[in-house]
Design an enzyme around this catalytic site. Structure first.
Site, PDB file in Angstrom:
ATOM      1  N   ARG A 243       0.875  -1.174   0.000  1.00 22.32           N
ATOM      2  CA  ARG A 243       0.000   0.000   0.000  1.00 22.32           C
ATOM      3  C   ARG A 243       0.912   1.223   0.000  1.00 22.32           C
ATOM      4  NH1 ARG A 243      -1.099   4.579   3.712  1.00 22.32           N
ATOM      5  NH2 ARG A 243      -3.272   5.157   3.439  1.00 22.32           N
ATOM      6  N   ASP A 245       1.575   5.018   0.549  1.00 22.63           N
ATOM      7  CA  ASP A 245       1.008   6.123   1.308  1.00 22.63           C
ATOM      8  C   ASP A 245       0.997   7.412   0.486  1.00 22.63           C
ATOM      9  OD1 ASP A 245       0.151   7.284   3.951  1.00 22.63           O
ATOM     10  OD2 ASP A 245       1.998   8.436   3.662  1.00 22.63           O
ATOM     11  N   VAL A 247       0.193   8.998  -2.379  1.00 26.73           N
ATOM     12  CA  VAL A 247       0.950   9.181  -3.613  1.00 26.73           C
ATOM     13  C   VAL A 247       0.712  10.561  -4.228  1.00 26.73           C
ATOM     14  CG1 VAL A 247       0.971   6.704  -4.082  1.00 26.73           C
ATOM     15  CG2 VAL A 247      -0.839   8.127  -5.075  1.00 26.73           C
ATOM     16  N   GLU A 282      -2.824   5.138  -2.007  1.00 24.54           N
ATOM     17  CA  GLU A 282      -3.671   6.107  -1.311  1.00 24.54           C
ATOM     18  C   GLU A 282      -3.535   7.415  -2.083  1.00 24.54           C
ATOM     19  OE1 GLU A 282      -4.235   8.496   2.920  1.00 24.54           O
ATOM     20  OE2 GLU A 282      -2.246   7.820   2.293  1.00 24.54           O
ATOM     21  N   PHE A 309     -15.893   7.205  -1.164  1.00 24.27           N
ATOM     22  CA  PHE A 309     -16.907   6.290  -0.630  1.00 24.27           C
ATOM     23  C   PHE A 309     -16.933   6.389   0.894  1.00 24.27           C
ATOM     24  CE2 PHE A 309     -17.756   2.093   1.278  1.00 24.27           C
ATOM     25  CZ  PHE A 309     -19.080   1.930   0.897  1.00 24.27           C
ATOM     26  N   HIS A 310     -15.759   6.402   1.507  1.00 21.47           N
ATOM     27  CA  HIS A 310     -15.710   6.523   2.973  1.00 21.47           C
ATOM     28  C   HIS A 310     -16.390   7.803   3.437  1.00 21.47           C
ATOM     29  CE1 HIS A 310     -14.036   8.359   6.602  1.00 21.47           C
ATOM     30  NE2 HIS A 310     -14.144   7.154   7.105  1.00 21.47           N
ATOM     31  N   GLY A 383      -7.658   7.775  13.788  1.00 25.27           N
ATOM     32  CA  GLY A 383      -6.554   8.343  14.552  1.00 25.27           C
ATOM     33  C   GLY A 383      -6.342   9.827  14.370  1.00 25.27           C
ATOM     34  N   ASN A 384      -6.791  10.378  13.264  1.00 23.35           N
ATOM     35  CA  ASN A 384      -6.616  11.818  13.049  1.00 23.35           C
ATOM     36  C   ASN A 384      -7.750  12.643  13.637  1.00 23.35           C
ATOM     37  OD1 ASN A 384      -4.088  11.788  11.804  1.00 23.35           O
ATOM     38  ND2 ASN A 384      -4.977  11.316   9.806  1.00 23.35           N
TER      39      ASN A 384
END
Length: 581
Positions: A243, A245, A247, A282, A309-310, A383-384
C-alpha cells in the site's frame, strides 16, 4: 561479502566500519557516486559507513537497525530463514482486507504476538492482512509514518526474522500480507540520508519539509533506491502487495512518472516469481489514471483506496459536516449512491472544501470494481480525530451493522480496520515515542494547537508522548465475548461468508450496480445481479418499494421479506440482503 553505498557527497573517501575494523572503500567503476569493498561478515555483524572521516552512519539500505535509526546497521543473511509454506500468492480479486497496526493489535505489540492471532482473521474470512508501516523509526511505539530506514524492519516489533515468521504464519492460514510503505517523506529524527547524497530536494516542498528527490539532479539513484526497497519487501519477505502512502504528495515532473516505473518493476518481479503482486495507492486526486493500465496511458497501479466512498458513508452515518465532509454532507444519501456506482464523488465537480473543481470521471464500463477499496474506517479516519474515537463511540449497533453491509456487500474490495468487526470500544489515538525532546514537544504542542482551532481544550487532546495514549489504543479482545460486540462479530462473519458464497457479490461490473435512495427518509437500496441490499439509517421504519420479492439471505434486526407487491418494511437502523431465489 560485498559492501556498497551510494555516497556522492563524499569528497575523498568512504570507509566501511565493520565490527570495530576499518575497511577503505573504492569508487565503483562506471557507477557515479558509488563506493565498494569486500569484507568477511556473518549474520548480525555490526557495520556502518564514514564519509571523509566523519561519524559512522547506518547503511541507507540497512535491513536491520538493532539499536534504532541512529545506531549501526546489522548484516542480514536473507537465505538463513527456512520458509515452511510454499505460497502461490493471492491477488486482489475476491479479497477482503484487514488493516492492522502491529504495535496495538496486541498488548505486547510485536510481530510474533500478532502472528499468534492470525487464526482469528482466517476464521473471520479475511483474505489479506494490510500491515501499517514497519520500517525503523525512533523510539518503540508509533504509527510508523515517520520511518527513516525504508529497507529495515523496526527492531521493537521483532526485526526481519519476526516479519518472515509473521508472513509464513499468515500464508499457512491462507492469508496474504500487504505492507504500507511511505515514499513521499521520511521522519525528521534519525534521518541520515542527506549526509550521503541528494535524497531530498528544495525544488519542491511538502507538509513534511523538503520533498523526496524524484525529478531533480541525482533523482535517478533516489528512484532506484525507493523501487529497490519496494521490490525487496515483496521478494525477500514474500509479501503479496504494498500500500503506497499518499501518492498525491509525490512531486514528480519527469516524463516517466515514478509510480509508472514502480508498477512496471513490480509487474516484472511478479513474472519472475510466478505469483501475483499488487500495488494499492492512497490518493486524494480522484484521478482514474492512477489505476489505468500503463498500456492505456495510466500509471498502472493495481488498486487504490476510495476515500470518497468513505466520506459519503461517514456523513450518512454520523451527520458530521466539518472539513472535507462538508461536500458530502449536503446530500449524504445521494453522495453515497454516487460513490457506489461511479467510484468518485468528485469527478470534475466543484469542491467547496478545496474552493475549486476536483477529480475527473471514471469509465465504469471498463474499470473493474475490485481496483477500488471500500471501507467505513481506517487508521487515518480514526486516529486523526482529536480523541481517536471509532464509529462505535457514537453509533448504535444497528448503524454499525448497516456500515458493515454497505462495505461487505458493496462493489468494491472491502477493508476493515482492526477491531471494527466487533465494534471495538477502544479508541485508536495518535501516539508517538520521539527520542528527541524538542521534536516530542513540537508534536505535542502542534497536536493541541490543531484541535484547539476546532474547539477542543488542551486537556481533552491526548498527549501523543504519554505511554497511556498507546495503551488505550490496544485492542481489548475480551469485548468479543460480550454484547453488542459478539453480535457484530457474528454479523461480519456472516456477511464475509455471504460474499464468498454468492457470485453476484464478486461481480466486477460497476455499470451493473443500480441504486435507489430517499434522502429525507434516509434509506438506500441497491441491486447486484439477483441480490438486493437495503439499509435504513433512520430512527423510524422505512417502506421501500423494491418491485419484487425475494428470500432473506442475511438481516440485522427483525426483518420480514417483501410483501406480494414488493414492498419492504425495514425497521429503524437495520439492513437486509435479499436473494431472488
Amino acid at each position: 561479502m560485498l559492501f556498497e553505498v551510494w555516497a556522492p557527497n563524499a569528497e575523498d573517501q568512504v570507509t566501511l566500519w565493520l565490527e570495530g575494523a576499518e575497511h577503505p572503500m573504492e569508487r565503483a567503476q562506471g557507477r557515479d557516486g558509488w563506493w565498494v569493498t569486500e569484507a568477511e561478515a556473518v549474520d548480525g555483524a555490526r557495520y556502518g559507513f564514514s564519509l571523509d572521516g566523519g561519524p559512522v552512519r547506518p547503511d541507507p539500505r540497512s535491513r536491520r537497525q538493532p539499536d534504532g535509526p541512529d545506531g549501526t546497521s546489522a548484516v542480514v543473511e536473507q537465505d538463513s530463514y527456512a520458509w515452511r509454506k510454499d505460497w502461490p500468492g493471492r491477488g486482489l480479486e475476491g479479497a477482503v482486507l484487514y488493516e492492522l497496526h502491529i504495535g496495538t493489535y496486541t498488548p505486547q505489540g510485536t510481530l510474533d504476538a500478532a502472528a499468534a492471532r492470525l487464526g482469528e482473521l482466517a476464521e473471520l474470512g479475511i483474505t489479506h492482512v494490510e500491515l501499517m508501516p514497519l520500517c525503523s523509526f525512533p523510539g518503540v511505539h508509533g504509527w510508523g509514518y515517520d520511518g527513516v530506514s525504508p529497507w529495515s524492519v523496526h527492531e521493537p516489533y521483532g526485526g526481519p526474522q519476526a516479519l518472515k515468521r509473521f508472513v509464513d504464519t499468515a500464508h499457512g492460514h491462507g492469508l496474504g500480507v500487504v505492507l504500507d510503505v511511505v515514499h513521499n517523506h521520511l521522519g525528521p529524527s534519525g534521518n541520515h540520508l542527506p549526509a550521503y547524497g541528494p535524497y531530498f530536494t528544495d525544488t519542491h516542498h511538502t507538509p513534511w519539509g523538503s520533498a523526496v528527490n524524484l525529478d531533480a539532479p541525482g533523482s535517478d539513484e533516489v528512484r532506484a533506491y525507493l523501487i529497490g526497497s519496494a521490490l525487496a519487501w515483496l521478494r525477500d519477505y514474500r509479501l503479496d502487495g504494498l500500500r503506497l502512502d499518499a501518492v498525491h504528495a509525490l512531486v514528480d515532473n519527469r516524463a516517466l512518472a515514478f509510480l509508472e516505473e514502480l508498477s512496471a518493476a513490480v509487474d516484472a518481479l511478479a513474472g519472475d516469481l510466478g505469483r501475483p503482486l499488487f500495488l494499492i495507492a492512497e490518493s486524494d486526486r480522484c484521478d482514474p489514471r492512477t489505476t489505468t493500465p500503463r498500456g492505456e496511458g495510466g500509471l498502472g497501479l493495481h488498486a487504490q483506496w476510495n476515500d470518497d466512498f468513505h466520506h459519503a458513508l461517514h456523513t450518512a452515518l454520523t451527520g458530521e459536516s466539518q472539513g472535507y465532509y462538508a461536500d458530502f454532507a449536503r446530500a449524504p444519501m445521494a453522495a453515497l449512491a454516487k460513490t457506489l456506482t461511479h467510484v468518485f464523488f468528485h469527478d470534475g465537480t466543484y469542491s467547496a472544501f478545496r474552493g475549486r473543481t476536483h477529480g475527473r470521471p471514471l469509465d465504469v464500463t471498463s474499470t473493474p470494481a475490485h481496483r477500488f477499496l471500500g471501507y467505513a474506517q481506517t487508521h487515518d479516519q480514526i486516529g486523526n480525530r482529536a480523541l481517536g474515537d471509532r464509529l462505535s463511540a457514537t453509533l448504535s449497533p444497528g448503524l454499525l451493522a448497516c456500515a458493515a453491509v454497505l462495505v461487505l456487500t458493496g462493489p468494491y474490495t472491502p477493508m476493515l480496520f482492526m477491531g471494527e468487526e466487533w465494534g471495538a470500544a477502544t479508541p485508536w489515538q495518535y501516539f508517538t515515542d520521539h527520542t528527541d525532546p524538542e521534536l516530542a514537544e513540537a508534536v505535542r504542542a502542534g497536536r493541541r494547537r490543531e484541535f484547539a482551532a476546532h474547539g477542543w481544550s488542551e486537556d481533552q487532546v491526548p498527549d501523543p508522548q504519554d505511554p497511556a495514549t498507546r495503551e488505550r489504543s490496544c485492542l481489548d479482545r475480551s469485548e468479543r465475548e460480550r454484547e453488542p460486540h459478539a453480535g457484530l462479530l457474528a454479523w461480519h462473519r456472516e456477511l464475509i461468508a455471504l460474499r464468498r458464497a454468492l457470485p453476484d457479490l464478486a461481480d466486477p461490473d460497476l455499470a451493473a450496480v443500480k441504486v435507489a435512495f430517499d434522502e429525507q427518509a434516509r434509506w438506500l437500496a441497491y441491486r447486484r445481479g439477483d441480490l438486493r441490499v437495503a439499509v435504513n439509517l433512520a430512527k423510524e421504519p422505512a417502506e421501500i418499494a423494491l418491485g419484487g420479492g425475494g428470500r432473506i439471505a442475511a438481516a440485522w434486526g427483525e426483518v420480514a421479506p417483501p410483501d406480494r407487491d414488493g414492498l419492504l418494511r425495514l425497521p429503524p437502523q437495520s439492513c437486509v440482503v435479499l436473494a431472488d431465489s
